[in-house]
Design a protein around this motif. Structure first.
Motif, PDB file in Angstrom:
ATOM      1  N   PHE A   1      42.712 -52.250   1.351  1.00 13.04           N
ATOM      2  CA  PHE A   1      42.218 -51.165   0.509  1.00 13.04           C
ATOM      3  C   PHE A   1      40.702 -51.121   0.515  1.00 13.04           C
ATOM      4  O   PHE A   1      40.092 -50.048   0.635  1.00 13.04           O
ATOM      5  N   LEU A   2      40.048 -52.269   0.390  1.00 17.21           N
ATOM      6  CA  LEU A   2      38.592 -52.272   0.295  1.00 17.21           C
ATOM      7  C   LEU A   2      37.906 -51.998   1.627  1.00 17.21           C
ATOM      8  O   LEU A   2      36.699 -51.757   1.666  1.00 17.21           O
ATOM      9  N   MET A   3      38.664 -52.000   2.731  1.00 19.77           N
ATOM     10  CA  MET A   3      38.039 -51.679   4.011  1.00 19.77           C
ATOM     11  C   MET A   3      37.584 -50.222   4.061  1.00 19.77           C
ATOM     12  O   MET A   3      36.591 -49.904   4.716  1.00 19.77           O
ATOM     13  N   ASN A   4      38.325 -49.327   3.408  1.00 17.75           N
ATOM     14  CA  ASN A   4      37.918 -47.922   3.361  1.00 17.75           C
ATOM     15  C   ASN A   4      38.081 -47.355   1.958  1.00 17.75           C
ATOM     16  O   ASN A   4      38.311 -46.149   1.797  1.00 17.75           O
ATOM     17  N   GLY A   5      37.921 -48.213   0.952  1.00 15.88           N
ATOM     18  CA  GLY A   5      38.097 -47.777  -0.427  1.00 15.88           C
ATOM     19  C   GLY A   5      37.076 -46.755  -0.877  1.00 15.88           C
ATOM     20  O   GLY A   5      37.316 -46.039  -1.863  1.00 15.88           O
ATOM     21  N   SER A   6      35.967 -46.642  -0.160  1.00 14.59           N
ATOM     22  CA  SER A   6      34.964 -45.642  -0.553  1.00 14.59           C
ATOM     23  C   SER A   6      35.483 -44.219  -0.406  1.00 14.59           C
ATOM     24  O   SER A   6      34.891 -43.287  -0.964  1.00 14.59           O
ATOM     25  N   GLU A   7      36.588 -44.033   0.314  1.00 15.99           N
ATOM     26  CA  GLU A   7      37.148 -42.683   0.434  1.00 15.99           C
ATOM     27  C   GLU A   7      37.762 -42.204  -0.883  1.00 15.99           C
ATOM     28  O   GLU A   7      38.174 -41.030  -0.975  1.00 15.99           O
ATOM     29  N   LEU A   8      37.811 -43.059  -1.897  1.00 19.72           N
ATOM     30  CA  LEU A   8      38.187 -42.567  -3.218  1.00 19.72           C
ATOM     31  C   LEU A   8      37.248 -41.445  -3.654  1.00 19.72           C
ATOM     32  O   LEU A   8      37.651 -40.533  -4.395  1.00 19.72           O
ATOM     33  N   ALA A   9      36.008 -41.517  -3.194  1.00 21.84           N
ATOM     34  CA  ALA A   9      35.062 -40.440  -3.508  1.00 21.84           C
ATOM     35  C   ALA A   9      35.529 -39.126  -2.899  1.00 21.84           C
ATOM     36  O   ALA A   9      35.366 -38.054  -3.496  1.00 21.84           O
ATOM     37  N   ARG A  30      38.965 -50.360 -12.981  1.00 25.28           N
ATOM     38  CA  ARG A  30      37.632 -49.844 -13.318  1.00 25.28           C
ATOM     39  C   ARG A  30      36.963 -49.234 -12.092  1.00 25.28           C
ATOM     40  O   ARG A  30      36.193 -48.268 -12.221  1.00 25.28           O
ATOM     41  N   LEU A  31      37.233 -49.778 -10.931  1.00 27.33           N
ATOM     42  CA  LEU A  31      36.687 -49.200  -9.701  1.00 27.33           C
ATOM     43  C   LEU A  31      37.204 -47.772  -9.516  1.00 27.33           C
ATOM     44  O   LEU A  31      36.434 -46.846  -9.229  1.00 27.33           O
ATOM     45  N   GLY A  32      38.505 -47.590  -9.687  1.00 31.21           N
ATOM     46  CA  GLY A  32      39.068 -46.253  -9.582  1.00 31.21           C
ATOM     47  C   GLY A  32      38.480 -45.310 -10.609  1.00 31.21           C
ATOM     48  O   GLY A  32      38.151 -44.152 -10.306  1.00 31.21           O
ATOM     49  N   GLN A  33      38.327 -45.805 -11.821  1.00 32.77           N
ATOM     50  CA  GLN A  33      37.757 -44.970 -12.884  1.00 32.77           C
ATOM     51  C   GLN A  33      36.313 -44.592 -12.577  1.00 32.77           C
ATOM     52  O   GLN A  33      35.879 -43.477 -12.890  1.00 32.77           O
ATOM     53  N   ALA A  34      35.579 -45.501 -11.953  1.00 38.17           N
ATOM     54  CA  ALA A  34      34.193 -45.210 -11.603  1.00 38.17           C
ATOM     55  C   ALA A  34      34.095 -44.057 -10.601  1.00 38.17           C
ATOM     56  O   ALA A  34      33.111 -43.308 -10.592  1.00 38.17           O
ATOM     57  N   PHE A  35      35.119 -43.909  -9.770  1.00 36.39           N
ATOM     58  CA  PHE A  35      35.157 -42.806  -8.819  1.00 36.39           C
ATOM     59  C   PHE A  35      35.716 -41.530  -9.444  1.00 36.39           C
ATOM     60  O   PHE A  35      35.755 -40.493  -8.793  1.00 36.39           O
ATOM     61  N   GLY A  36      36.187 -41.610 -10.682  1.00 37.73           N
ATOM     62  CA  GLY A  36      36.737 -40.443 -11.352  1.00 37.73           C
ATOM     63  C   GLY A  36      38.240 -40.336 -11.301  1.00 37.73           C
ATOM     64  O   GLY A  36      38.805 -39.293 -11.641  1.00 37.73           O
TER      65      GLY A  36
END
Length: 543
Positions: free
Chosen positions: A442-450, A496-502
Motif C-alpha cells: 500500500f505504501l509503495m503508491n499510497g500517495s495516489e490517495l490524493a 489518520r493517513l487516509g483522513q489527511a488525504f480527505g
C-alpha cells in the motif's frame, strides 16, 4: 495548412478511441498536454509514474483497448518501467509515450537523456522513436495495432520535445483498423468435437482473452451445453460465477493438493485464450509439458505461443471467442454430471467455503473475504495487490456474473491503489470497487490517495496490516528459522493517513469490527480507507 506533431499525435489518440490517459506531467511533452486540453480526453494526473503506468494497465484490462500513459525523460521512464514489465508479463496492451530530449542533443550526455531501447527492449513488444514529424500518425497507428494484436503487450514511443513542437503538412485523419485473428475451420472444429466425444473427463481452462462480456457468456454456455468443468486462469476467477455448477476450481498459486489430484485425472484439456504460462500451469506441470499425460487442445491467436512448450493435438492459432461460439453450435457429446465432475464441484465448493476461525494476534484474511462476500453478494470489482494475503482472497472471494477481479500475473507490489482508482473511473459506482493491499504494498503508491480524493472516486481501500512484508517473512522463517531481517515494518496510523488525504478513515482490530466498518464504507459517497489489523501468524492457505 499545417499542424504540430503533438497535435497530430493527439488526433491519433482520438482516432484510436482513447478517452483517458494517465500521466505525471513533464516539460518534455508540454505540447502534447496543450493539445489534449482541446479534446474530450480525460487527463488523469498521478503522483508517481509507476502508478500512472499501473493505472493505464488496469484501464486496458477493463476496456480491452491499449491503455495510455505519458511520462517525461529518463527519470519518468525509469519509474514507469515497473508498469511496462507488468503489462508484458500480464499480456496487457499498453502504449507508453515518453517525452524525450531534443534529437539534436541525443547521445551527448544531455540532461535526463537515456537509451529507451536498452531500458525497455526486453519487456516490450517494440521501442520506437519519433524522428520525423510527418510520420507521427503512422507511428501511433503502428503502436496501437502492435500493442493490441497477437499476444497483447506494451509498446514504447519516445517523443523528442523539439519534434513534438515542429510543424508539418496536415495528414489525412487516422482511423482504427481492426485485423481480426482467423476463425477456426470446420475441419478443425470436427477434430475438437471428435476429441470431446472420445474423452471421459474433459476440462476447459478459461484464459485471460475470455475476459470480456460476450466471451464470459459463451464460456458459461459451452460449459453447460457440453458438460465441461471450467478452471479459470490465475487472477481471473470471475470468468465463471462462483456458484456455477460447472466451476471445477481455480488456477492460482495455492491450489490445494486434493484439487490438483482431481485435475490431473482429466483426459482432455481445452486450453482456450491462455498462453499456458508459468503460474497457470504450476511451472509447466499441469498440464505436464510437453503434454503426454492428457490430450491438449490449445486455442490462442498468437501462433508463436502454440507448441512453445507443449505438443497440443491440435493447436489452433485462432480467435478464442470465435472458437467458443463454434463449439457452442456443435452437438453435446458428454454425459451430464459424471462422478468425476461431481467430485470436482463438491471439492471446489468445500474449499471455497470460509469456516469461522480466529487468531490471537489479529484478524484472519479469510474473515475479511467472508465479510466482503456477505455485504456485496459477489457484485464487486476486487483489486488485489501482491502478498501472502492474496492466497486467502483467491480462495474465498466470491463473484457473480457481473463481478470481477483485477490483479497482475507478475504480482508486482504497489499495483492495487492506482488500479482501483482507474477501475472506478472507468465504471463509476456500477458496483463497489474494493482494493486489497498489504501494509508494504500500500505504501509503495499510497500517495495516489490524493488522486482518489481529487476525483472523489468511490473506492474502498482495505489495508491488511501485519507490520511486515508478510510473504517474504514467511519464506524467510522457512529458510532461516528465527533469523528475521529486513521484513519487519514500522507503519503510520493508516486511518489518520487516509483522513489527511480527505478520505473516510475506519479501523477494524477484531473480527467483529470488520463488517460494521465495511458496511459504513460501502454507504459512503466517496473514497474510504479501512485499516484491518491482520494476523502475522496466519498461515498461507496450504497447497
Amino acid at each position: 495548412m499545417s499542424s504540430t506533431a503533438a497535435g497530430t499525435l493527439v488526433s491519433g489518440l482520438q482516432a484510436f478511441g482513447v478517452d483517458r490517459v494517465f500521466c505525471v506531467p513533464g516539460e518534455s511533452y508540454l505540447p502534447v498536454l496543450d493539445a489534449l486540453l482541446d479534446t474530450a480526453i480525460d487527463v488523469v494526473t498521478c503522483r508517481h509514474e509507476g502508478s500512472a503506468a499501473f493505472m493505464a494497465l488496469a484501464d486496458a484490462e477493463l476496456t480491452k483497448r491499449a491503455g495510455v500513459c505519458l511520462v517525461s525523460r529518463a527519470p519518468g521512464a525509469a519509474n514507469a518501467l515497473i508498469g511496462v514489465q507488468a503489462a508484458h508479463e500480464n499480456a496487457t496492451p499498453l502504449v507508453l509515450l515518453v517525452g524525450d530530449v531534443s534529437h539534436q542533443v541525443a547521445d551527448r550526455e544531455a540532461f535526463q537523456y537515456f537509451d529507451a531501447s536498452l531500458m525497455f527492449g526486453n519487456v516490450s513488444k517494440a521501442v520506437w522513436q519519433l524522428s520525423n514529424p510527418a510520420s507521427v500518425g503512422e507511428l501511433i497507428s503502428r503502436a496501437f495495432r502492435l500493442a493490441e494484436s497477437g499476444t497483447p503487450g506494451p509498446v514504447v514511443l519516445t517523443l523528442p520535445q523539439d519534434i513534438l513542437a515542429s510543424t508539418h503538412p496536415c495528414q489525412p485523419p487516422l482511423r482504427r483498423i481492426t485485423v481480426a485473428p482467423p476463425e477456426p475451420s470446420q475441419a478443425q472444429m470436427s477434430t475438437v468435437h471428435s476429441a470431446l466425444r472420445q474423452a471421459e473427463r474433459p476440462l476447459l481452462i478459461a484464459g485471460s482473452l475470455l475476459d470480456r462480456p460476450q466471451a464470459r457468456v459463451l464460456t458459461r454456455f459451452v460449459a453447460e451445453h457440453h458438460h465441461l468443468p471450467v478452471l479459470p486462469a490465475n487472477k481471473h476467477p470471475h470468468l465463471m460465477p462462483s456458484a456455477h455448477p460447472y466451476l471445477g476450481g481455480r488456477l492460482h498459486h495455492a491450489v490445494p493438493a486434493a484439487q490438483r489430484a482431481l485435475y490431473e485425472q482429466a483426459d482432455l484439456i481445452l486450453a482456450v485464450g491462455t498462453r499456458l504460462g508459468w503460474v497457470v500451469t504450476d511451472a509447466y506441470t499441469f498440464p505436464a509439458a510437453p503434454g503426454v499425460q492428457q490430450r491438449l487442445v490449445h486455442v490462442y491467436p498468437d501462433a508463436s505461443r502454440i507448441a512453445a512448450r507443449y505438443q497440443p493435438d491440435p493447436g489452433l492459432a485462432v480467435d478464442p471467442v470465435a472458437f467458443l461460439a463454434k463449439l457452442a453450435e456443435l452437438p453435446a457429446v458428454q454425459a451430464p454430471h459424471s462422478p468425476w465432475h461431481k467430485a470436482l464441484r463438491d471439492l471446489e465448493a468445500d474449499t471455497a467455503t470460509w469456516r469461522s476461525a480466529t487468531a490471537p494476534d489479529g484478524v484472519l484474511t479469510g474473515a475479511v473475504a467472508d465479510a466482503v462476500n456477505d455485504l456485496t453478494g459477489g457484485d464487486l470489482t476486487a483489486v488485489i495487490d501482491s502478498g501472502a494475503f492474496t492466497g486467502w482472497l483467491l480462495r474465498y472471494l466470491r463473484f457473480t456474473e457481473r463481478g470481477r477481479l483485477l490483479g497482475l500475473t507478475s504480482s508486482s507490489m504497489g499495483f492495487a491503489v492506482g488500479a482501483g482508482i482507474a477501475a472506478e473511473l472507468r465504471a463509476p459506482s456500477a458496483m463497489p470497487t474494493i482494493v486489497f493491499a498489504g501494509d508494504g504494498g500500500f505504501l509503495m503508491n499510497g500517495s495516489e490517495l490524493a488522486t482518489a480524493a481529487a476525483r472523489n472516486a468511490r473506492v474502498i481501500f482495505i489495508v491488511l496490516n501485519d507490520n511486515s512484508y508478510g510473504s517474504i517473512r514467511r519464506r524467510q522463517e522457512l529458510a532461516f528459522p528465527g533469523r528475521p531481517v529486513a521484513t519487519d515494518l514500522s507503519n503510520p496510523d493508516f486511518v489518520r493517513l487516509g483522513q489527511a488525504f480527505g478520505l473516510l478513515g475506519l479501523s477494524a482490530d477484531r473480527p467483529v469490527d470488520v463488517r460494521p466498518a465495511l458496511k459504513k464504507a460501502l454507504q459512503h459517497q466517496g473514497p474510504a480507507l479501512i485499516e484491518i489489523r491482520t494476523s502475522r501468524s496466519q498461515p498461507v492457505p496450504s497447497p
